[in-house]
Design a protein around this motif. Sequence first.
Motif, mmCIF file in Angstrom:
data_model
loop_
_atom_site.group_PDB
_atom_site.id
_atom_site.type_symbol
_atom_site.label_atom_id
_atom_site.label_comp_id
_atom_site.label_asym_id
_atom_site.label_seq_id
_atom_site.Cartn_x
_atom_site.Cartn_y
_atom_site.Cartn_z
ATOM 1 N N ASN B 120 3.609 2.918 13.939
ATOM 2 C CA ASN B 120 4.432 1.710 13.961
ATOM 3 C C ASN B 120 3.999 0.706 12.890
ATOM 4 N N ALA B 121 2.699 0.606 12.684
ATOM 5 C CA ALA B 121 2.206 -0.305 11.640
ATOM 6 C C ALA B 121 2.665 0.185 10.263
ATOM 7 N N HIS B 122 2.585 1.512 10.060
ATOM 8 C CA HIS B 122 3.006 2.059 8.769
ATOM 9 C C HIS B 122 4.499 1.815 8.547
ATOM 10 N N LEU B 123 5.292 1.979 9.594
ATOM 11 C CA LEU B 123 6.745 1.768 9.488
ATOM 12 C C LEU B 123 7.079 0.290 9.249
ATOM 13 N N ALA B 124 6.202 -0.593 9.705
ATOM 14 C CA ALA B 124 6.470 -2.030 9.573
ATOM 15 C C ALA B 124 6.166 -2.550 8.161
ATOM 16 N N GLY B 125 5.437 -1.758 7.384
ATOM 17 C CA GLY B 125 5.021 -2.225 6.057
ATOM 18 C C GLY B 125 6.185 -2.370 5.075
ATOM 19 N N ASP B 126 6.085 -3.377 4.194
ATOM 20 C CA ASP B 126 7.042 -3.542 3.092
ATOM 21 C C ASP B 126 6.293 -3.100 1.842
ATOM 22 N N TYR B 127 6.734 -1.976 1.261
ATOM 23 C CA TYR B 127 5.973 -1.375 0.162
ATOM 24 C C TYR B 127 6.631 -1.692 -1.169
ATOM 25 N N ARG B 128 5.802 -1.990 -2.150
ATOM 26 C CA ARG B 128 6.308 -2.322 -3.477
ATOM 27 C C ARG B 128 5.722 -1.334 -4.487
ATOM 28 N N VAL B 129 6.581 -0.751 -5.314
ATOM 29 C CA VAL B 129 6.124 0.195 -6.331
ATOM 30 C C VAL B 129 5.451 -0.599 -7.456
ATOM 31 N N CYS B 130 4.139 -0.461 -7.557
ATOM 32 C CA CYS B 130 3.384 -1.227 -8.568
ATOM 33 C C CYS B 130 3.276 -0.453 -9.875
ATOM 34 N N MET B 131 3.132 0.835 -9.791
ATOM 35 C CA MET B 131 2.991 1.647 -10.999
ATOM 36 C C MET B 131 3.149 3.124 -10.641
ATOM 37 N N TYR B 132 3.473 3.901 -11.633
ATOM 38 C CA TYR B 132 3.359 5.349 -11.516
ATOM 39 C C TYR B 132 2.066 5.729 -12.213
ATOM 40 N N GLY B 133 1.437 6.776 -11.735
ATOM 41 C CA GLY B 133 0.223 7.209 -12.417
ATOM 42 C C GLY B 133 -0.157 8.595 -11.996
ATOM 43 N N PHE B 134 -1.217 9.078 -12.560
ATOM 44 C CA PHE B 134 -1.825 10.355 -12.205
ATOM 45 C C PHE B 134 -0.971 11.530 -12.636
ATOM 46 N N ALA B 135 0.169 11.763 -11.974
ATOM 47 C CA ALA B 135 0.987 12.944 -12.263
ATOM 48 C C ALA B 135 2.460 12.559 -12.138
ATOM 49 N N PRO B 136 3.378 13.416 -12.634
ATOM 50 C CA PRO B 136 4.798 13.049 -12.631
ATOM 51 C C PRO B 136 5.305 12.607 -11.254
ATOM 52 N N ALA B 139 4.242 7.541 -7.478
ATOM 53 C CA ALA B 139 4.495 6.101 -7.477
ATOM 54 C C ALA B 139 3.501 5.409 -6.545
ATOM 55 N N TYR B 140 2.648 4.586 -7.126
ATOM 56 C CA TYR B 140 1.647 3.865 -6.338
ATOM 57 C C TYR B 140 2.308 2.644 -5.729
ATOM 58 N N MET B 141 2.344 2.595 -4.382
ATOM 59 C CA MET B 141 2.965 1.471 -3.700
ATOM 60 C C MET B 141 1.891 0.653 -3.006
ATOM 61 N N ALA B 142 1.998 -0.668 -3.116
ATOM 62 C CA ALA B 142 1.108 -1.554 -2.375
ATOM 63 C C ALA B 142 1.829 -1.957 -1.101
ATOM 64 N N GLY B 143 1.082 -2.316 -0.050
ATOM 65 C CA GLY B 143 1.727 -2.837 1.140
ATOM 66 C C GLY B 143 1.314 -2.197 2.452
ATOM 67 N N VAL B 144 0.275 -1.342 2.441
ATOM 68 C CA VAL B 144 -0.205 -0.792 3.712
ATOM 69 C C VAL B 144 -0.799 -1.950 4.525
ATOM 70 N N PRO B 145 -0.296 -2.173 5.765
ATOM 71 C CA PRO B 145 -0.800 -3.294 6.558
ATOM 72 C C PRO B 145 -2.313 -3.201 6.802
ATOM 73 N N ASP B 146 -2.969 -4.365 6.834
ATOM 74 C CA ASP B 146 -4.424 -4.447 7.000
ATOM 75 C C ASP B 146 -4.988 -3.562 8.112
ATOM 76 N N PRO B 147 -4.395 -3.598 9.338
ATOM 77 C CA PRO B 147 -5.046 -2.875 10.452
ATOM 78 C C PRO B 147 -5.147 -1.364 10.245
ATOM 79 N N ILE B 148 -4.351 -0.789 9.338
ATOM 80 C CA ILE B 148 -4.431 0.677 9.165
ATOM 81 C C ILE B 148 -4.967 1.083 7.788
ATOM 82 N N GLN B 149 -5.578 0.109 7.098
ATOM 83 C CA GLN B 149 -6.160 0.457 5.788
ATOM 84 C C GLN B 149 -7.462 1.235 5.986
ATOM 85 N N VAL B 150 -7.544 2.378 5.313
ATOM 86 C CA VAL B 150 -8.763 3.199 5.381
ATOM 87 C C VAL B 150 -9.201 3.548 3.954
ATOM 88 N N PRO B 151 -10.514 3.693 3.733
ATOM 89 C CA PRO B 151 -10.956 4.066 2.371
ATOM 90 C C PRO B 151 -10.621 5.527 2.054
#
Lengths: 340, 230
Positions: B120-136, B139-151
């Motif tokens: 539910n926390a993941h579904l609630a997130g508003d994700y923004r495409v900050c950049m593409y990288g690594f491979a074709p 798309a790196y998106m920011a916006g994973v809510p704090d309570p479910i952030q893991v290293p």
Amino acid sequence: MTDATLRIGFAGPHVSFQDAGRRGHKRFGVPASGPMDRLSHAAANAALGNAVGTTCLEISMGGLMVECSAGALSIAVAGGKFALDHAGAKFSGWRVLTLQPGDRLTIRPGAWGSWAYLAVAGDIVAPRWLGHTATHSISGFGGGAITTGQQIRVTNAERREDREGDIAQPGFVPPRGQARVVMGPQDQHFQPQAVQDFQTSRFQLSDAYDRMGVRLNGPRLGLKDVLSIPSEPILRGSLQVAGDGVATALLADHQTSGGYPKIATVIAPDLDQMTQLRARDDIRFEAITPDQAVTIARQYAQQRATYLHSIAIPRGSLLQRLMRENLVSGVISVDDTAQG
Amino acid sequence: MTKPWFKPVADHALLVEFATQISDAANRDVLALDQALAKADVPGVIEVVPAFVNLLIDFDPLVTDHTMLEATVGKLLKTATQTTHDPVRHAVQICYDADLAPDLAAVAKACELSPETVINAHLAGDYRVCMYGFAPGYAYMAGVPDPIQVPRKAAAVRDVSAGSVIIAGPQCLITTLTMPTGWSVIGRSPSRVLLNRPDRTFLFDVGDHVAFERIDRATYDRLSKGSPHD
């Protein structure tokens, strides 16, 4: 004009289709790919009179055996010093020759070099991605890897006998064991000793070498802090140093972003030669200023254009060549035909 | 706009940096300059690659050089503004079934939450495409809510299927190739980022927003049929 078919009797790993590469898509995570040695790719095409960037076969040290199973066509091989065997006649790379139906051509690594290019007089039929046949090795997008048993169709195949013979090799390229770099963009993240070691030490290419990049053995390049930086765009030629202090030179199929600091970046004119080194070969890096790098790039572009123009001139028929040699030197020279 | 600093890269590129740490403000500055450069059509610029806090300009050294480009960027920044119009929004479907989400339980445990709360926390997130990288198409998106952030994991796991939805820290992405990853796999999407359509190769542009939409297994199986992910 007619079709020809090349049957791949044997292809080592990392043999693929490559045109000049797809630039302009790094913002979507797509590196340009294209030939590891762009100059040799261009030379193979020029020697046949092909347009710049025409699709070639990129041959690794794994080697290639190809048979002309239908039609006849002229081909050119350039890059490094590979050993060629054309229906029993042996050459040392850099050669235009004509394959008759049933002819076999074997290309094996020779005295030096990691990559050779086989260009054809005609159009290789290969899948395109984003408009290009250049193969992105990790995904296989583009023309793709070339494998044993594959049949390659060539449309508009031609015999260009007026171009047969040795291809003059470029005389203006820097020595292979040296590469000029512009320091940075994150040299400030390194310990002063690391920057000094980088500029004064000999590095050695490791076995961890493919189209994405090559890890370099050498002194550990100590970082000031172990924290990684925000992922940022990287380029072909970036020398990225991981937390263990080991540098990796990023090459044609490089990842487009990286979170490790880059101690320096190899200038484009020196990259082709660098990719022709083999594992355990030595390399040294010479730091130059950004202004010097631009000046070198401009000189290089001019030399490259002059060279490619010179090898693109047809030699004429055998008779024309004999007459020309005779008029110029007063003796009949049949050097490049006698070898064949 | 923040005043950036410049770093020459080799003979053919210029790195323009707005910050040293990831922030929304820095990423918006990057996007504003990216748009300004696209509009200005600067001679010699071959491509512009935006990232979290900086942007790389790849140029033709026969036409321009580092110093000329610095001056051009400086001028552009005087008039460039962060965009105010509504961003493009995409809905991306995701299935959280356990076999498609091998790390969901571990993420829940690390965050001391139930798997359903993580979903539910993941579904609630508003994700923004900050950049593409690594491979074709990565798309790196920011916006994973704090309570479910893991290293990131200590070591990468091999052969993670294409279409996997993976998270690390504040970042989330949908993989396009089967590749190793050290991020946590919390679901799988039948949506393709790599469209390979003649009119459009990639689903997102940098700056777009993404919301995840939960689907059940039957829907996932139906939608992923014929997908190159399988």
